[in-house]
Write an enzyme that holds these catalytic residues in place. Structure first.
Site, mmCIF file in Angstrom:
data_model
loop_
_atom_site.group_PDB
_atom_site.id
_atom_site.type_symbol
_atom_site.label_atom_id
_atom_site.label_comp_id
_atom_site.label_asym_id
_atom_site.label_seq_id
_atom_site.Cartn_x
_atom_site.Cartn_y
_atom_site.Cartn_z
ATOM 1 N N LYS A 34 0.574 5.222 0.885
ATOM 2 C CA LYS A 34 0.122 6.512 1.499
ATOM 3 C C LYS A 34 0.336 7.466 0.438
ATOM 4 C CE LYS A 34 -2.136 6.771 4.045
ATOM 5 N NZ LYS A 34 -3.394 7.117 4.512
ATOM 6 N N LYS B 31 0.882 -1.281 0.080
ATOM 7 C CA LYS B 31 0.016 -0.058 -0.062
ATOM 8 C C LYS B 31 0.824 1.195 -0.144
ATOM 9 C CE LYS B 31 -2.686 2.675 3.335
ATOM 10 N NZ LYS B 31 -4.038 2.715 4.084
ATOM 11 N N HIS C 289 -7.545 -1.225 8.656
ATOM 12 C CA HIS C 289 -7.022 0.230 8.629
ATOM 13 C C HIS C 289 -6.223 -0.003 9.807
ATOM 14 C CE1 HIS C 289 -7.279 3.883 10.802
ATOM 15 N NE2 HIS C 289 -6.578 4.535 9.575
ATOM 16 N N SER C 290 -4.956 1.022 9.706
ATOM 17 C CA SER C 290 -3.966 1.133 11.025
ATOM 18 C C SER C 290 -3.689 2.356 11.074
ATOM 19 C CB SER C 290 -2.936 -0.165 10.671
ATOM 20 O OG SER C 290 -1.727 0.826 10.747
HETATM 21 O O1 GKR Z 1 -0.210 7.270 9.598
HETATM 22 O O2 GKR Z 1 -0.500 9.221 8.376
HETATM 23 C C1 GKR Z 1 -0.586 7.956 8.521
HETATM 24 C C2 GKR Z 1 -1.988 7.611 7.940
HETATM 25 O O3 GKR Z 1 -2.549 8.535 6.942
HETATM 26 C C3 GKR Z 1 -3.335 7.140 9.001
HETATM 27 O O4 GKR Z 1 -3.253 8.272 9.931
HETATM 28 C C4 GKR Z 1 -4.351 6.882 8.317
HETATM 29 O O5 GKR Z 1 -5.316 7.018 9.186
HETATM 30 O O6 GKR Z 1 -3.401 4.778 7.659
HETATM 31 C C5 GKR Z 1 -4.597 5.347 7.739
HETATM 32 C C6 GKR Z 1 -5.567 5.347 6.555
HETATM 33 O O7 GKR Z 1 -5.282 4.266 5.978
HETATM 34 O O8 GKR Z 1 -5.966 6.354 6.272
HETATM 35 MG MG MG Z 2 -7.039 4.969 4.595
#
Ligand code: GKR
Ligand code: MG
Length: 418
Positions: A189, A187, A316-317
């Site tokens: 981000k 995945k 989700h994490s």
């Molecule tokens: O850790 O920056 C992060 C993620 O963006 C997290 O806060 C999100 O809640 O991993 C998450 C997501 O899948 O949206």
């Molecule tokens: Mg997400």
């Protein structure tokens, strides 16, 4: 088995400067660790958010728990709901969807439910997975979770991952994660850079890892038009597209044109969101999260609901420690309808509050601990160190926006900008 005392310990652990639509991760991630001290020397563990706004709600409930029977979970939920009343907890980072009374109760209840289930398991000598109906799988698959990132925190030396802003660097990050953990899917981000740049990153990953299913998650940073364009351009490349755009209606408009399913942890975050989202065919995959979906048993209820409508389920994490990972593994193992590898931030942390060895990644999966309860033990020295870090950090909430502005003064969150 009655609760004699409850100890809540806010902790902080080092977190790299990971980029997202809201900005950049601060030097420490915060968590709250709860210990339900019960009769017969049994202790149940729970872990959740460490933001003060959340801990303040948790603290209201603590005095109500003394004398509570850990086998009475409906009574526990009633106590949380009655104590909190109409309060709405909102986090400052805005990455997990909307806020409501029901989500607040679900979040606070979840922390105690996990600890109560851990205590039940210790009392009965059975792992939590057995209390949830037994194993549907022996090990739970997780996905590599890539981030674009700065090379270093402000005023600090470069971390071991270095700066990741180019497709080549992204592939390097993925290689390290896949080699170290054996992840079988990836995945990214997104939402940190222009969508065309992020699509180049995905294409580079597809070339380097042709057998790994890929996903991208810009946390609703794109317009509907951009979401549709990305879905078209990455058709055949992504296994799912996560939260391209805000809201159920916007997601439905992208979903109508997209060949791959859309996933969400932002527009379906409580049971009341399911009916409008399913009716509009806005999502094909729900990313559950026991921390705000009301605990492990409600996660299973969510899974059954999703299955009835032929909607997939994964997890989700957020930045987390070992108690949360253990809870995710137990509930994932006990949930037959789990259709994709789960997210985890695990590789990004370097310290924990649990004794090492209970949770290991082999071929991208974590075997379900077979010891009683969650199967993890607190390391009291590590907990004390993490609490000292919390106090020393001075952080009381996650605020990626303000920290980003220290790097880029004019920064504005990217939500629906592109
Ligand atoms: O850790 O920056 C992060 C993620 O963006 C997290 O806060 C999100 O809640 O991993 C998450 C997501 O899948 O949206
Ligand atoms: Mg997400």
């Amino acid at each position: 088995m009655k609760v004699l005392d409850v100890v809540l310990t806010p902790v902080a652990f080092a977190d790299p400067p990971l980029l997202n639509a809201m900005g950049v991760h601060e030097p420490f991630a915060l968590r709250g660790v709860v210990q339900l001290i019960c009769e017969d020397g049994v202790v149940g563990l729970g872990e959740s958010y460490g933001d003060l706004a959340f801990l303040d709600q948790v603290r209201k409930v603590l005095p109500e728990l003394k004398g509570h029977d850990v086998f009475d979970l409906p009574g526990l939920r009633r106590k949380v709901a009655t104590t909190l009343g109409e309060v709405v907890f909102a986090d400052a980072h805005g990455l997990t969807g909307g806020f409501s009374v029901s989500k607040t109760v679900a979040s606070v209840y979840s922390l105690f439910e996990v600890a109560a289930l851990d205590a039940q398991g210790h009392y009965l000598g059975r792992p939590v997975v057995d209390l949830l109906g037994g194993k549907a799988r022996d090990a739970v698959d997780f996905s590599a979770y890539l981030f674009y990132k700065f090379g270093a925190h402000l005023g600090a030396e470069e971390d071991s991952w270095g700066e990741v802003t180019t497709p080549d660097a992204l592939v390097g990050e993925a290689r390290r994660m896949v080699e170290e953990y054996g992840f079988g899917s990836i995945k990214l981000k997104g939402g940190a850079f222009d969508p065309d740049q992020e699509m180049d990153g995905i294409r580079a990953l597809a070339d380097a890892f042709p057998d790994h299913p890929l996903r991208i998650d810009p946390n609703a940073a794109w317009t509907v038009e951009t979401g549709i364009r990305v879905a078209e351009e990455l058709d055949g490349v992504l296994e799912y597209l996560e939260d391209p755009t805000p809201g159920i209606e916007g997601m439905a408009r992208v979903a109508e044109k997209a060949n791959m399913p859309l996933a969400t942890n932002m527009c379906v975050v409580r049971f009341a969101d399911i009916e409008p989202a399913f009716r509009q065919r806005a999502v094909g995959v729900i990313l559950s999260d026991h921390h705000y979906w009301g605990g492990l048993r409600d996660t299973q209820a969510l899974s059954t609901t999703a299955e009835c409508f032929d909607v997939g389920l994964s997890m989700h994490s957020n930045s987390h420690l070992g108690i949360s990972l253990a809870a995710m593994v137990h509930v994932a193992a006990a949930t037959p309808h789990l259709t994709y590898a789960c997210d985890t931030h695990w590789p990004w942390k370097t310290a924990d509050v649990i004794a090492p060895g209970a949770l290991e990644f082999v071929d991208g999966a974590v075997a379900v601990p077979d010891k009683p309860g969650l199967g993890v033990e607190l390391d009291p020295d590590a907990l004390a160190r993490a609490h000292e870090d919390y106090v020393r950090s001075g952080q009381t909430k996650r605020d990626d926006v303000t920290y980003m502005r220290k790097f880029v003064g004019s920064f504005e969150p990217n939500t629906a900008r592109w």
